[in-house]
Design a protein around this motif. Structure first.
Motif, PDB file in Angstrom:
ATOM      1  N   MET A  80     -24.534  20.001 -47.939  1.00 18.37           N
ATOM      2  CA  MET A  80     -23.917  21.321 -47.773  1.00 18.37           C
ATOM      3  C   MET A  80     -23.650  21.647 -46.308  1.00 18.37           C
ATOM      4  N   GLY A  81     -24.236  20.900 -45.377  1.00 17.49           N
ATOM      5  CA  GLY A  81     -23.990  21.155 -43.964  1.00 17.49           C
ATOM      6  C   GLY A  81     -24.715  22.359 -43.420  1.00 17.49           C
ATOM      7  N   LEU A  82     -25.849  22.739 -44.043  1.00 23.49           N
ATOM      8  CA  LEU A  82     -26.595  23.906 -43.583  1.00 23.49           C
ATOM      9  C   LEU A  82     -27.901  23.543 -42.888  1.00 23.49           C
ATOM     10  N   GLY A  83     -28.404  22.331 -43.092  1.00 26.68           N
ATOM     11  CA  GLY A  83     -29.712  21.968 -42.562  1.00 26.68           C
ATOM     12  C   GLY A  83     -29.811  22.097 -41.060  1.00 26.68           C
ATOM     13  N   LEU A  84     -28.890  21.484 -40.320  1.00 25.72           N
ATOM     14  CA  LEU A  84     -28.944  21.539 -38.858  1.00 25.72           C
ATOM     15  C   LEU A  84     -28.611  22.924 -38.335  1.00 25.72           C
ATOM     16  N   SER A  85     -27.699  23.630 -39.028  1.00 18.89           N
ATOM     17  CA  SER A  85     -27.364  24.990 -38.606  1.00 18.89           C
ATOM     18  C   SER A  85     -28.566  25.908 -38.739  1.00 18.89           C
ATOM     19  N   ILE A  86     -29.272  25.813 -39.872  1.00 23.54           N
ATOM     20  CA  ILE A  86     -30.475  26.625 -40.063  1.00 23.54           C
ATOM     21  C   ILE A  86     -31.537  26.234 -39.045  1.00 23.54           C
ATOM     22  N   SER A  87     -31.697  24.942 -38.817  1.00 27.18           N
ATOM     23  CA  SER A  87     -32.713  24.469 -37.874  1.00 27.18           C
ATOM     24  C   SER A  87     -32.463  25.016 -36.480  1.00 27.18           C
ATOM     25  N   ARG A  88     -31.217  24.945 -36.026  1.00 26.88           N
ATOM     26  CA  ARG A  88     -30.925  25.463 -34.686  1.00 26.88           C
ATOM     27  C   ARG A  88     -31.200  26.963 -34.598  1.00 26.88           C
ATOM     28  N   SER A  89     -30.813  27.729 -35.650  1.00 22.74           N
ATOM     29  CA  SER A  89     -31.050  29.174 -35.642  1.00 22.74           C
ATOM     30  C   SER A  89     -32.539  29.488 -35.610  1.00 22.74           C
ATOM     31  N   LEU A  90     -33.342  28.728 -36.365  1.00 24.64           N
ATOM     32  CA  LEU A  90     -34.784  28.962 -36.376  1.00 24.64           C
ATOM     33  C   LEU A  90     -35.407  28.656 -35.016  1.00 24.64           C
ATOM     34  N   VAL A  91     -34.972  27.565 -34.386  1.00 26.29           N
ATOM     35  CA  VAL A  91     -35.507  27.216 -33.068  1.00 26.29           C
ATOM     36  C   VAL A  91     -35.101  28.264 -32.034  1.00 26.29           C
ATOM     37  N   GLU A  92     -33.847  28.699 -32.055  1.00 25.93           N
ATOM     38  CA  GLU A  92     -33.388  29.701 -31.095  1.00 25.93           C
ATOM     39  C   GLU A  92     -34.070  31.041 -31.322  1.00 25.93           C
TER      40      GLU A  92
ATOM     41  N   HIS B 208     -37.036  31.380 -31.959  1.00 21.57           N
ATOM     42  CA  HIS B 208     -38.323  31.243 -31.271  1.00 21.57           C
ATOM     43  C   HIS B 208     -38.153  31.139 -29.757  1.00 21.57           C
ATOM     44  N   GLY B 209     -36.932  31.247 -29.267  1.00 23.56           N
ATOM     45  CA  GLY B 209     -36.697  31.158 -27.830  1.00 23.56           C
ATOM     46  C   GLY B 209     -36.511  29.747 -27.322  1.00 23.56           C
ATOM     47  N   GLY B 210     -36.290  28.775 -28.223  1.00 23.00           N
ATOM     48  CA  GLY B 210     -36.110  27.388 -27.809  1.00 23.00           C
ATOM     49  C   GLY B 210     -34.686  26.901 -27.990  1.00 23.00           C
ATOM     50  N   GLN B 211     -34.483  25.586 -27.812  1.00 17.53           N
ATOM     51  CA  GLN B 211     -33.171  24.971 -27.965  1.00 17.53           C
ATOM     52  C   GLN B 211     -33.314  23.686 -28.763  1.00 17.53           C
ATOM     53  N   LEU B 212     -32.306  23.404 -29.576  1.00 18.31           N
ATOM     54  CA  LEU B 212     -32.261  22.168 -30.354  1.00 18.31           C
ATOM     55  C   LEU B 212     -31.030  21.383 -29.920  1.00 18.31           C
ATOM     56  N   THR B 213     -31.220  20.124 -29.488  1.00 18.49           N
ATOM     57  CA  THR B 213     -30.110  19.292 -29.021  1.00 18.49           C
ATOM     58  C   THR B 213     -30.184  17.930 -29.701  1.00 18.49           C
ATOM     59  N   ALA B 214     -29.060  17.225 -29.669  1.00 21.66           N
ATOM     60  CA  ALA B 214     -28.980  15.894 -30.292  1.00 21.66           C
ATOM     61  C   ALA B 214     -28.246  14.946 -29.356  1.00 21.66           C
ATOM     62  N   THR B 215     -28.718  13.695 -29.294  1.00 17.75           N
ATOM     63  CA  THR B 215     -28.068  12.652 -28.506  1.00 17.75           C
ATOM     64  C   THR B 215     -28.167  11.328 -29.256  1.00 17.75           C
ATOM     65  N   ASN B 216     -27.299  10.403 -28.878  1.00 16.89           N
ATOM     66  CA  ASN B 216     -27.383   9.037 -29.396  1.00 16.89           C
ATOM     67  C   ASN B 216     -28.101   8.148 -28.389  1.00 16.89           C
ATOM     68  N   LEU B 217     -28.836   7.155 -28.889  1.00 15.35           N
ATOM     69  CA  LEU B 217     -29.520   6.206 -28.017  1.00 15.35           C
ATOM     70  C   LEU B 217     -28.589   5.036 -27.682  1.00 15.35           C
ATOM     71  N   LYS B 218     -28.799   4.428 -26.540  1.00  8.84           N
ATOM     72  CA  LYS B 218     -27.936   3.316 -26.126  1.00  8.84           C
ATOM     73  C   LYS B 218     -28.025   2.140 -27.086  1.00  8.84           C
ATOM     74  N   ASP B 219     -29.215   1.859 -27.593  1.00 14.41           N
ATOM     75  CA  ASP B 219     -29.407   0.702 -28.470  1.00 14.41           C
ATOM     76  C   ASP B 219     -29.209   1.052 -29.948  1.00 14.41           C
TER      77      ASP B 219
ATOM     78  N   ARG C 125     -31.442  10.870 -31.540  1.00 19.17           N
ATOM     79  CA  ARG C 125     -32.634  11.569 -31.087  1.00 19.17           C
ATOM     80  C   ARG C 125     -32.353  13.064 -31.091  1.00 19.17           C
ATOM     81  N   PHE C 126     -33.223  13.826 -31.783  1.00 19.94           N
ATOM     82  CA  PHE C 126     -33.141  15.287 -31.802  1.00 19.94           C
ATOM     83  C   PHE C 126     -34.352  15.829 -31.053  1.00 19.94           C
ATOM     84  N   ARG C 127     -34.062  16.759 -30.144  1.00 18.76           N
ATOM     85  CA  ARG C 127     -35.124  17.384 -29.367  1.00 18.76           C
ATOM     86  C   ARG C 127     -35.062  18.901 -29.576  1.00 18.76           C
ATOM     87  N   PHE C 128     -36.241  19.541 -29.670  1.00 26.57           N
ATOM     88  CA  PHE C 128     -36.266  21.005 -29.650  1.00 26.57           C
ATOM     89  C   PHE C 128     -37.524  21.473 -28.941  1.00 26.57           C
ATOM     90  N   THR C 129     -37.429  22.655 -28.351  1.00 30.26           N
ATOM     91  CA  THR C 129     -38.526  23.212 -27.558  1.00 30.26           C
ATOM     92  C   THR C 129     -39.113  24.434 -28.252  1.00 30.26           C
TER      93      THR C 129
END
Length: 538
Positions: A495-507, A509-520, A524-528
């Motif tokens: 449905m495309g809601l999982g990451l959207s909900i996750s980012r809203s929940l992290v924000e 709490h005053g944090g940030q959720l980001t995503a990057t690809n690894l070279k190999d 990787r998803f990071r949140f504070t």
């Protein structure tokens, strides 16, 4: 009605005495500043007192309002105004206040000034109904009694006096009386500091100790203080501070002190009324806008909570097959051990029976714990923030996803030190974020036989960073722009809601959720998350 007191004669008598006493007291104060030789006050707060009491306590107090108005007419008008005109003033005042109270209730006025609409409604009701009718009756009575007075000029002065008094008195009375005995959230030091600052500035400006060239610009120093009160304090405190400032300014000017006194009392009080009207409207508008913003934020949080719970229920639905299998194993074991226990008891094999009962107890607890995890994850209770260790956040998630991890043969590598500081979060919300990220990672490596997911956490000094890494194919580059947008998905059946909900929940709490690809390869998803006790790191 804001609240419904007990319907008793004692209650009615006490409120009537309060209304008459307060109406008469502020009437005396208003008549103290009457430069007009015919007795037209330039500040008249009594109508505002009547409007506040009738709005809050009902029309049963209208007779008390009539008595208070008649008492004022007898005290100050005496034989100058004929009896018929005095009766007309009393009736018009009662009608104006009653009509104003009806309009406030009819159009849903909130005594907490929850929106800008409440400020505009009070202003319109005061200007058109309460002050309008009272001023019309007063001007008519005086114009009929005194030949030198014209109705239009007299009405204008009476209307300005009524409206200014209403703006000063009514908001404070309504806010305080409607609040009852409830406590305020704002800190006492802030309130004391603002009150002391406003009292100090007002007393200095209207003490006569300063030259007009200095006192006049200093009189505007109360504006930022009232604005700060409107943005930081409850409406009761804001309206009380504005009333105190207005009382000091009007009293000082009435006694010939302060920057407005040099132009003559009539012109001075009219000029001061204009400044005070701007001050009151500024404070009320800012308080209402603050309440609107807080209400919008609360609605947003409720919407996010509802959406998050829907996401948790959807996740549980997708996990249902694995969870059913996880429950089926202990339940089957319970049946088997129960039957075995009965046979062992019949054969009096007590040692073997003891072992069977231990296994029976173990599997019962296993089934109960699985159900507990499901219920906790699907809970609709309002989330409560607590201080919790990072490991205690991650362990329940791994327990919940254990059937899925086992079925997909996923390797989990956990690098979360027990010495990490605690974070302040709503646990069920952050658990949902972890569930969403782990399930995405599992889907990314489902085609690999040796797929691994790594969960790590580290202390950043001001926040805790949690990382979820997989060794799958990574995120398609073209998907990064819309990765966290609602309904943006490239998975079949998603449905495309999982990451959207996750980012809203992290924000939230005053944090940030980001995503990057690894070279190999892999993502990787990071949140504070906020630490319980932030500290500086070298």
């Amino acid at each position: 009605m804001p609240f419904k007191p007990a319907d008793s004669a004692l209650w009615l008598a006490s409120r009537s005495v309060m209304l008459i006493a307060l109406y008469y007291a502020v009437g005396l104060w208003g008549y103290a500043f009457t430069p007009d030789p015919y007795g037209i006050p330039l500040v008249w707060p009594s109508t505002g007192v009547g409007l506040a009491f009738i709005y809050l306590y009902g029309y049963r107090l209208l007779p008390a309002l009539g008595i208070a108005t008649a008492l004022i007419m007898w005290q100050f008008a005496g034989d100058d105004v004929p009896l018929s005109e005095s009766i007309g003033v009393v009736v018009a005042t009662m009608a104006g206040v009653g009509l104003g109270a009806w309009a406030l209730r009819r159009f849903g006025f909130s005594p907490r000034f929850e929106s800008l609409r409440d400020v505009l409604l009070l202003l319109l009701v005061g200007a058109l109904a309460a002050s309008g009718l009272a001023a019309t009756a007063g001007a008519w009575a005086m114009a009929v009694s005194v030949e030198e007075l014209s109705f239009s000029d007299t009405w204008w002065l009476c209307w300005v006096a009524d409206l200014m008094g209403l703006l000063l008195v009514t908001p404070a009375l309504i806010a305080w009386l409607a609040a009852g005995g409830r406590h305020f959230d704002s800190g006492l030091p802030m309130i004391v500091l603002l009150a002391a600052s406003l009292l100090g500035v007002s007393a200095l400006v209207y003490s006569g100790a300063l030259e007009t060239g200095l006192a006049m610009p200093l009189s505007y120093a109360v504006f930022p203080l009232v604005m700060l009160a409107a943005l930081r304090c409850p409406i009761q405190i804001t309206t009380a501070l504005m009333l105190i400032v207005g009382a000091i300014a009007l009293s000082g000017t009435g006694w010939g002190l302060g920057p407005f006194a040099e132009a003559g009392l009539e012109q001075s009080l009219l000029s001061l009324n204009a400044q005070l009207a701007l001050l009151v409207l500024t404070g009320l508008v800012l308080a209402a806008l603050r309440n609107e913003r807080e209400a919008a934020e609360a609605r947003g949080r409720r919407h996010l909570d509802d959406l998050a719970r829907a996401g948790r229920l959807s996740t549980l639905g997708e996990l249902s097959a694995s969870l059913a299998h996880e429950l089926n194993q202990p339940l089957c074991a319970l049946t088997s051990y129960a039957s075995a226990s009965r046979r062992l008891l019949e054969r009096e094999r007590l040692d073997d029976l003891r072992d069977a009962l231990v296994q029976l107890d173990s599997n019962a607890h296993r089934a109960a714990e699985t159900i507990r995890r499901m219920r906790a994850f699907a809970s609709s209770a309002a989330p409560r923030e607590v201080a919790i260790a990072p490991r205690d956040l991650i362990t329940p998630v791994l327990d919940l996803l254990h059937p899925e991890l086992k079925r997909w043969r996923v390797n989990i590598d956990i690098d979360v030190a027990g010495s990490l500081p605690r974070v302040v979060v709503a646990p069920v919300q952050i658990e949902q974020v972890l569930v969403n990220l782990l399930r995405n990672a599992m889907e990314a490596i489902e085609t690999r036989l040796d797929g691994t997911i790594r969960i790590s956490a580290r202390d950043l000094g001001t926040a805790l960073e949690i990382t979820v890494t997989d060794d799958g194919p990574g995120i398609p580059q073209e998907r990064f722009a819309t990765l966290f947008d609602p309904f943006a998905t490239w998975k079949s059946g998603g449905m495309g809601l999982g990451l959207s909900i996750s980012r809203s929940l992290v924000e939230a709490h005053g944090g940030q959720l980001t995503a990057t690809n690894l070279k190999d390869g892999g993502a990787r998803f990071r949140f504070t998350l906020p630490l319980e006790v932030p500290h500086a790191r070298s």
